[in-house]
Scaffold this active site. Sequence first.
Site, PDB file in Angstrom:
ATOM      1  N   HIS A 183     -10.556  17.826  -7.321  1.00  0.00           N
ATOM      2  CA  HIS A 183      -9.615  16.744  -7.029  1.00  0.00           C
ATOM      3  C   HIS A 183      -8.384  16.799  -7.930  1.00  0.00           C
ATOM      4  O   HIS A 183      -7.261  16.525  -7.482  1.00  0.00           O
ATOM      5  CB  HIS A 183     -10.325  15.383  -7.139  1.00  0.00           C
ATOM      6  CG  HIS A 183      -9.449  14.250  -6.733  1.00  0.00           C
ATOM      7  ND1 HIS A 183      -8.905  13.382  -7.632  1.00  0.00           N
ATOM      8  CD2 HIS A 183      -8.982  13.882  -5.521  1.00  0.00           C
ATOM      9  CE1 HIS A 183      -8.148  12.511  -6.982  1.00  0.00           C
ATOM     10  NE2 HIS A 183      -8.183  12.781  -5.708  1.00  0.00           N
ATOM     11  N   LYS A 221      -6.190  19.261  -6.474  1.00  0.00           N
ATOM     12  CA  LYS A 221      -5.556  18.679  -5.267  1.00  0.00           C
ATOM     13  C   LYS A 221      -4.369  17.798  -5.663  1.00  0.00           C
ATOM     14  O   LYS A 221      -3.305  17.843  -5.047  1.00  0.00           O
ATOM     15  CB  LYS A 221      -6.607  17.887  -4.468  1.00  0.00           C
ATOM     16  CG  LYS A 221      -6.060  17.192  -3.245  1.00  0.00           C
ATOM     17  CD  LYS A 221      -5.872  15.711  -3.520  1.00  0.00           C
ATOM     18  CE  LYS A 221      -5.038  15.031  -2.485  1.00  0.00           C
ATOM     19  NZ  LYS A 221      -4.897  13.591  -2.730  1.00  0.00           N
ATOM     20  N   GLY A 244      -9.970   7.258  -1.124  1.00  0.00           N
ATOM     21  CA  GLY A 244     -10.114   7.940  -2.412  1.00  0.00           C
ATOM     22  C   GLY A 244     -10.485   9.401  -2.198  1.00  0.00           C
ATOM     23  O   GLY A 244     -11.403   9.716  -1.431  1.00  0.00           O
ATOM     24  N   GLY A 245      -9.754  10.295  -2.849  1.00  0.00           N
ATOM     25  CA  GLY A 245      -9.948  11.720  -2.639  1.00  0.00           C
ATOM     26  C   GLY A 245     -11.303  12.238  -3.108  1.00  0.00           C
ATOM     27  O   GLY A 245     -11.959  13.016  -2.406  1.00  0.00           O
ATOM     28  N   LYS A 246     -11.738  11.803  -4.289  1.00  0.00           N
ATOM     29  CA  LYS A 246     -13.036  12.286  -4.804  1.00  0.00           C
ATOM     30  C   LYS A 246     -14.165  11.788  -3.897  1.00  0.00           C
ATOM     31  O   LYS A 246     -15.072  12.527  -3.526  1.00  0.00           O
ATOM     32  CB  LYS A 246     -13.257  11.788  -6.244  1.00  0.00           C
ATOM     33  CG  LYS A 246     -12.295  12.386  -7.251  1.00  0.00           C
ATOM     34  CD  LYS A 246     -12.655  12.013  -8.679  1.00  0.00           C
ATOM     35  CE  LYS A 246     -12.375  10.568  -9.027  1.00  0.00           C
ATOM     36  NZ  LYS A 246     -10.954  10.210  -9.115  1.00  0.00           N
ATOM     37  N   GLU A 247     -14.044  10.531  -3.495  1.00  0.00           N
ATOM     38  CA  GLU A 247     -15.046   9.922  -2.609  1.00  0.00           C
ATOM     39  C   GLU A 247     -15.041  10.620  -1.244  1.00  0.00           C
ATOM     40  O   GLU A 247     -16.081  10.807  -0.610  1.00  0.00           O
ATOM     41  CB  GLU A 247     -14.738   8.425  -2.429  1.00  0.00           C
ATOM     42  CG  GLU A 247     -14.861   7.571  -3.685  1.00  0.00           C
ATOM     43  CD  GLU A 247     -13.673   7.655  -4.654  1.00  0.00           C
ATOM     44  OE1 GLU A 247     -12.729   8.452  -4.435  1.00  0.00           O
ATOM     45  OE2 GLU A 247     -13.698   6.902  -5.647  1.00  0.00           O
ATOM     46  N   ARG A 248     -13.841  11.040  -0.805  1.00  0.00           N
ATOM     47  CA  ARG A 248     -13.705  11.707   0.500  1.00  0.00           C
ATOM     48  C   ARG A 248     -14.353  13.086   0.465  1.00  0.00           C
ATOM     49  O   ARG A 248     -15.017  13.491   1.414  1.00  0.00           O
ATOM     50  CB  ARG A 248     -12.209  11.804   0.850  1.00  0.00           C
ATOM     51  CG  ARG A 248     -11.935  12.209   2.278  1.00  0.00           C
ATOM     52  CD  ARG A 248     -10.475  11.961   2.623  1.00  0.00           C
ATOM     53  NE  ARG A 248     -10.165  10.550   2.569  1.00  0.00           N
ATOM     54  CZ  ARG A 248      -9.008  10.037   2.143  1.00  0.00           C
ATOM     55  NH1 ARG A 248      -8.030  10.837   1.766  1.00  0.00           N
ATOM     56  NH2 ARG A 248      -8.822   8.740   2.112  1.00  0.00           N
ATOM     57  N   ASP A 291      -0.179   5.133   0.918  1.00  0.00           N
ATOM     58  CA  ASP A 291      -0.432   6.159   1.942  1.00  0.00           C
ATOM     59  C   ASP A 291      -0.479   5.551   3.341  1.00  0.00           C
ATOM     60  O   ASP A 291      -1.263   4.637   3.604  1.00  0.00           O
ATOM     61  CB  ASP A 291      -1.741   6.888   1.626  1.00  0.00           C
ATOM     62  CG  ASP A 291      -1.639   7.626   0.309  1.00  0.00           C
ATOM     63  OD1 ASP A 291      -0.699   8.414   0.165  1.00  0.00           O
ATOM     64  OD2 ASP A 291      -2.473   7.380  -0.583  1.00  0.00           O
ATOM     65  N   ASP A 295      -1.560  -0.296   6.221  1.00  0.00           N
ATOM     66  CA  ASP A 295      -1.556   0.466   7.473  1.00  0.00           C
ATOM     67  C   ASP A 295      -2.944   0.699   8.040  1.00  0.00           C
ATOM     68  O   ASP A 295      -3.052   1.213   9.154  1.00  0.00           O
ATOM     69  CB  ASP A 295      -0.924   1.859   7.255  1.00  0.00           C
ATOM     70  CG  ASP A 295      -1.846   2.749   6.440  1.00  0.00           C
ATOM     71  OD1 ASP A 295      -2.174   2.370   5.295  1.00  0.00           O
ATOM     72  OD2 ASP A 295      -2.278   3.788   6.950  1.00  0.00           O
ATOM     73  N   ASP A 317       0.883  -1.165   0.000  1.00  0.00           N
ATOM     74  CA  ASP A 317       0.000   0.000   0.000  1.00  0.00           C
ATOM     75  C   ASP A 317       0.928   1.224   0.000  1.00  0.00           C
ATOM     76  O   ASP A 317       2.131   1.090   0.260  1.00  0.00           O
ATOM     77  CB  ASP A 317      -0.873  -0.042   1.261  1.00  0.00           C
ATOM     78  CG  ASP A 317      -1.590   1.259   1.512  1.00  0.00           C
ATOM     79  OD1 ASP A 317      -2.241   1.755   0.581  1.00  0.00           O
ATOM     80  OD2 ASP A 317      -1.498   1.792   2.642  1.00  0.00           O
TER      81      ASP A 317
END
Length: 257
Positions: free
Chosen positions: A83, A86, A53-57, A12, A184, A10
């Site tokens: 996004h 970002k 996921g950034g868009k989902e967040r 992040d 993580d 993974d």
Amino acid sequence: MGQLEALIFDVDGTLANTEKDGHRVAFNRAFAEVGLSWDWSVDLYGELLAVTGGKERIRFYIDKWQPEVPEVEDLDSFIKDLHARKTKHYCELLGHEKLPLRPGVERLIQEAREQGIRLAIATTTTLDNVTALLTHSLAPEANDWFEVIAAGDMVPQKKPAPDIFLYTLEKMQLTADQCVVFEDSENGWAACQQAGLTTIITVNNYTDTQDFTGADLVIDHLGEPDQPFQVLQGETPEKTYCDVAVAAALLSRKSNT
Ligand code: XBP
Ligand code: MG
């Protein structure tokens, strides 16, 4: 059966602590850039990490926190544009302020390469972000060390769905019992569990209270010869840092039970 062929990482929170000082900051810069007064604090961001996921967040934040949202014709396009900004900020940030890799990450990757163990990445983050981190924090040519970099929207469903791991296995023509994954988070572990993958968890400040029931080994970090890890869950390995032998032993023990 049970012979280690590949390590799957993974990104992040596993390779580096990218969330608090990387992604979070980049989201806030993108919000400011388009004139939004949204500000994701360290604590709020911890809650938002429930969704990968950034868009989902961003959508999760809009739905649950109900911030002021500009009147737009198409919310999907607005989020997509935000996004993309970002991602640009995140890649720039990694170029300027090189984020350090977590203990043991570089050592383990180099050792795997020396031993001919295959390497892959399976992440929900955007591909550009992976490239930026590998290039700036590991080595300029580090992208090439990974046979598969499975990222972001390459699969229909992000973690906790197992899609990204199943995609990685298919691309590598491997089965779950030939790989060990490094994760993580609870969402990452849930994805691994559904894909039947042996998993080593290295927790961080955002994930150290999450539930990793059933994970093969949970430690505070991968450790170094002079910086022992702490075992939080699972049988204590023979070494005090995680190397290829520790991962291989975990896999073979699992396949013999
Ligand atoms: C990581 C993520 C990512 C990043 C943002 O989860 O959830 O969404 O926070 O990346 P994991 P993008 O470590 O489980 O893969 O904004 O590029 O989506
Ligand atoms: Mg992660």
